[in-house]
Design an enzyme around this catalytic site. Structure first.
Site, PDB file in Angstrom:
ATOM      1  CG  ASP A   1      73.824 109.997 -39.890  1.00  0.00           C
ATOM      2  OD1 ASP A   1      74.705 109.258 -40.341  1.00  0.00           O
ATOM      3  OD2 ASP A   1      73.363 109.878 -38.740  1.00  0.00           O
TER       4      ASP A   1
ATOM      5  CB  THR B   1      77.568 103.766 -36.914  1.00  0.00           C
ATOM      6  OG1 THR B   1      77.204 105.037 -36.363  1.00  0.00           O
ATOM      7  CG2 THR B   1      79.066 103.609 -36.860  1.00  0.00           C
TER       8      THR B   1
ATOM      9  CE  LYS C   1      89.172 113.108 -40.358  1.00  0.00           C
ATOM     10  NZ  LYS C   1      89.386 112.576 -41.718  1.00  0.00           N
TER      11      LYS C   1
ATOM     12  CE1 TYR D   1      81.888 107.292 -28.353  1.00  0.00           C
ATOM     13  CE2 TYR D   1      82.124 106.456 -26.119  1.00  0.00           C
ATOM     14  CZ  TYR D   1      81.338 107.007 -27.115  1.00  0.00           C
ATOM     15  OH  TYR D   1      80.011 107.284 -26.863  1.00  0.00           O
TER      16      TYR D   1
END
Ligand code: NAD
Ligand code: UDP
Length: 329
Positions: free
Chosen positions: A33, A37, A93, A147
């Site tokens: 990660d 977010t 991306k 998205y």
């Protein structure tokens, strides 16, 4: 020897629950990660576990892992409309370049890969409920396009790796899922309403609230992902709870659940906000013998309990996450 699984988005809502599940199943986990977010607190309890190894890395940058990997779950991506509107290029991306990197890694390691797709591939659907053979109604240049199109590209490149390279791939089309470890301030409707109730604010319904959603509790979704990974099916599979409700009815439910005296206030409907959404899960039922077990009433109680017990600091912090330190573009 334990099998090794790489989970991207490990510090996020779904990724952290997947880490918990695969630890219990005896897997060795590489959690990856970049915290854009996500939240370290979601996986803090795993850091001392001998089978959990964390790698802080942005998956859009080449991924170099020396050891063998048996499975990959690619869950890294902003998932809340507010998040992906604030970081549109990162969102594009991670779904495109990030997925390409993970498919390349899966190919090099001869690993099976499952990617987290979404009901957003159906856009604002003209078919109801949505089944896997519906091609969708997406506005590629609208604000949500970053998205939706990233996820549609993700599906396309995953199928290409499957067809061209014979890679073992799985695609989960996930419908609105909720539960503990969502960020209270990520803007999605459940944390938004629960946060407002806890802070004594009015509940913000967008538009007239006649749009519908169908909410799936996280434990049910994780079970579906687990079964899909070990199935032998490569085409996309819807995973979600078909129990549909309008947002205005849902706001009423939250006011009751939270014993709140607040009111509902109406705000403008965001552009391209889908008017209806309900999964057709016939395929998942047949293929995976899977159907959600947890009712909305039960799931919402569990989720509210989690938010109620958050530290005061997290509860009162209503400003959105500061993304700037993660963005190098
Ligand atoms: P989340 O924001 O809680 O988790 C996403 C995680 O990915 C975060 O920890 C974030 O830091 C990480 N991440 C983002 N970009 C990254 C990058 N470039 N490199 C490394 N890590 C990165 O969101 P979530 O709800 O847990 O969603 C997880 C996945 O499931 C996403 O791919 C999302 O599109 C998909 N999904 C979720 C839902 C839902 O209802 N929760 C519905 C459909 C699809
Ligand atoms: N919504 C709302 N008030 C809020 C947040 C969201 O009325 O404070 C609505 C939003 O317009 C959408 C639904 O709730 O119709 C679900 O929104 P969410 O952001 O959770 O996810 P989406 O399903 O749109 O991706």
């Amino acid at each position: 020897m334990s099998k090794t699984i790489l989970i991207t988005g490990a510090a996020g809502f779904l990724g952290s629950h997947l880490c918990d599940r695969f630890i219990v199943e005896g897997f060795r986990i590489l959690g990856m990660d970049n915290f854009i977010t996500g939240d370290k607190d979601n996986i803090q309890h795993l850091f001392d576990h001998p089978n959990f190894h964390f790698i802080e890395h942005d998956v859009t940058v080449h991924i170099d892992i020396k050891e063998p990997i048996d499975y990959i779950l690619h869950f890294a991506s902003p998932a809340s409309p507010i998040d992906y509107l604030k970081i549109p290029i990162q969102t594009l991306k991670v779904g495109s370049l990030g997925t390409h990197n993970l498919l390349g890694l899966a190919k090099a390691k001869n690993a099976r890969i499952l990617i987290a797709s979404t009901s957003e591939v159906y856009g604002d659907p003209l078919v109801h409920p949505q089944s896997e053979n519906y091609f969708g109604n997406v506005n590629s240049i609208g604000p949500r396009g970053v998205y939706d199109e990233a996820k549609r590209f993700q599906e396309a490149i995953t199928m290409a790796y499957h067809r061209f390279h014979g890679l073992e791939t799985r695609i989960a089309r996930i419908f609105n899922t909720y539960g503990p470890r969502m960020r209270l301030n990520d803007g999605r409707v459940i944390p938004a309403f629960m946060g407002q109730a806890l802070r004594g604010e009015n509940l913000s319904v967008f538009g007239k609230g006649t749009q519908t959603r169908s909410f799936c509790y996280v434990d049910d979704l994780i079970e579906g992902i687990y079964r899909l990974l070990f199935s032998d099916y490569s085409n996309p599979v819807n995973l979600g709870n078909p129990d549909e409700i309008t947002i205005i009815e849902f706001a009423d439910e939250i006011l009751k659940l939270t014993n709140s005296n607040q009111k509902i206030i109406f705000k403008s409907l965001p552009e391209d906000d889908p008017l209806k959404r309900q999964p057709d899960i016939t395929l998942a039922k047949k293929l995976l013998n899977w159907t959600p077990q947890i009712s909305r009433a039960e799931g919402m109680k569990l989720t509210f309990n989690y938010f109620q017990n958050l530290s005061k600091e997290k509860l009162t912090k209503i400003d959105h996450k500061d993304f700037s330190k993660h963005i190098k573009q």
